[in-house]
Enzyme design. Structure first.
Site, PDB file in Angstrom:
ATOM      1  N   ARG A  79       0.801  -1.227   0.000  1.00 42.88           N
ATOM      2  CA  ARG A  79       0.000   0.000   0.000  1.00 42.88           C
ATOM      3  C   ARG A  79       0.833   1.275   0.000  1.00 42.88           C
ATOM      4  NH1 ARG A  79      -3.470  -3.060   3.728  1.00 42.88           N
ATOM      5  NH2 ARG A  79      -5.038  -4.052   2.427  1.00 42.88           N
ATOM      6  N   GLU A 116       3.826 -11.581  13.644  1.00 45.45           N
ATOM      7  CA  GLU A 116       3.122 -12.213  14.765  1.00 45.45           C
ATOM      8  C   GLU A 116       3.150 -13.731  14.664  1.00 45.45           C
ATOM      9  OE1 GLU A 116      -1.242 -11.903  16.929  1.00 45.45           O
ATOM     10  OE2 GLU A 116      -0.742 -10.561  15.290  1.00 45.45           O
TER      11      GLU A 116
END
Length: 192
Positions: A79, A116
Site C-alpha cells: 500500500r 506475529e
C-alpha cells in the site's frame, strides 16, 4: 489595498475539516482478519478522488514543511505503492520500491523480520539509493511497527539518510512508533 490577515483559528479549522474528510473515508471492519482485530480499510478513501487528493495534499504539506530537501520517497509493499509515487511526483523526486522477497530483478539487499505468526523478508535493489541520499519511507498504516522498522534497517544497509517514516494511519495502542525509533514517524490519522 493590503490583504486581510487570516482570522485566528481558521487555518486550524480548515486543517481539521480536511482531516475529518479523510477520516470519514476510513472504513472499520471488526474481527478481520481474525477475532478481536479492528481492521482500518483505506479502500473507500482510494475510491473518493476528492478525499484521496486531500490526504495526499496533507502528507505533501508535512513533507515540504519538515524536509525541504529529499532525494527519494521509498514505498513499502504494497500500500505504500499507492501513496508514495504520487508524493514523489508532486515533490519532484524519485520513487523507490521496497518489496517482499523475490519480487525485484537484479542484485538486491534483503532483511528478515518477525511477524506475529512467523517471519517475512523485504528487499530493495542494491542500486536504489546512493550513500547519504535523503529518503522518506511511506506506507498506509503503522501497527506493530515491524515492517516499517525492517524497511528502515534495509535502507540503512544502503547508507541512506532516513529523514522520516510517513503513514496515513497509526494504531497508537500497538506502540509501533516505539519499534520504529530512533527513526522519526509522522502519521496523518491516529487511532487508539
Amino acid at each position: 489595498m493590503p490583504a486581510a490577515a487570516p482570522v485566528p483559528g481558521t487555518m486550524y479549522a480548515e486543517q481539521e475539516r480536511r482531516l475529518s474528510l479523510v477520516r470519514e473515508r476510513i472504513q472499520e471492519f471488526p474481527d478481520f482478519p481474525s477475532p478481536g482485530v479492528l481492521f482500518r480499510d483505506v479502500s473507500p478513501l482510494l475510491k473518493d478522488p476528492v478525499a484521496f487528493s486531500v490526504a495526499i495534499d496533507l502528507l505533501e504539506a508535512h513533507i515540504k514543511t519538515s524536509h525541504p530537501k529529499i532525494n527519494y520517497i521509498a514505498g513499502l509493499d504494497s500500500r505504500g505503492f499507492l501513496f508514495g509515487p504520487i508524493l514523489a511526483q508532486r515533490l519532484g523526486v524519485g520513487f523507490v520500491l521496497i518489496r517482499k522477497k523475490g519480487k525485484l530483478p537484479g542484485p538486491t539487499e534483503s532483511i528478515s523480520y518477525s511477524l506475529e505468526y512467523g517471519k517475512a523478508e523485504l528487499e530493495v535493489q542494491s542500486t536504489a539509493v546512493e550513500p547519504g541520499q535523503k529518503v522518506i519511507l511511506v506506507d498506509d498504516l503503522l501497527a506493530t511497527g515491524g515492517t516499517m522498522r525492517a524497511a528502515c534497517e534495509l535502507m540503512s544497509k544502503l547508507q541512506a539518510d532516513i529523514l522520516d517514516c510517513v503513514v496515513l494511519i497509526e494504531l497508537k495502542s500497538l506502540r509501533g512508533a516505539d519499534v520504529v525509533k530512533p527513526f522519526p514517524l509522522y502519521s496523518l490519522l491516529q487511532y487508539d
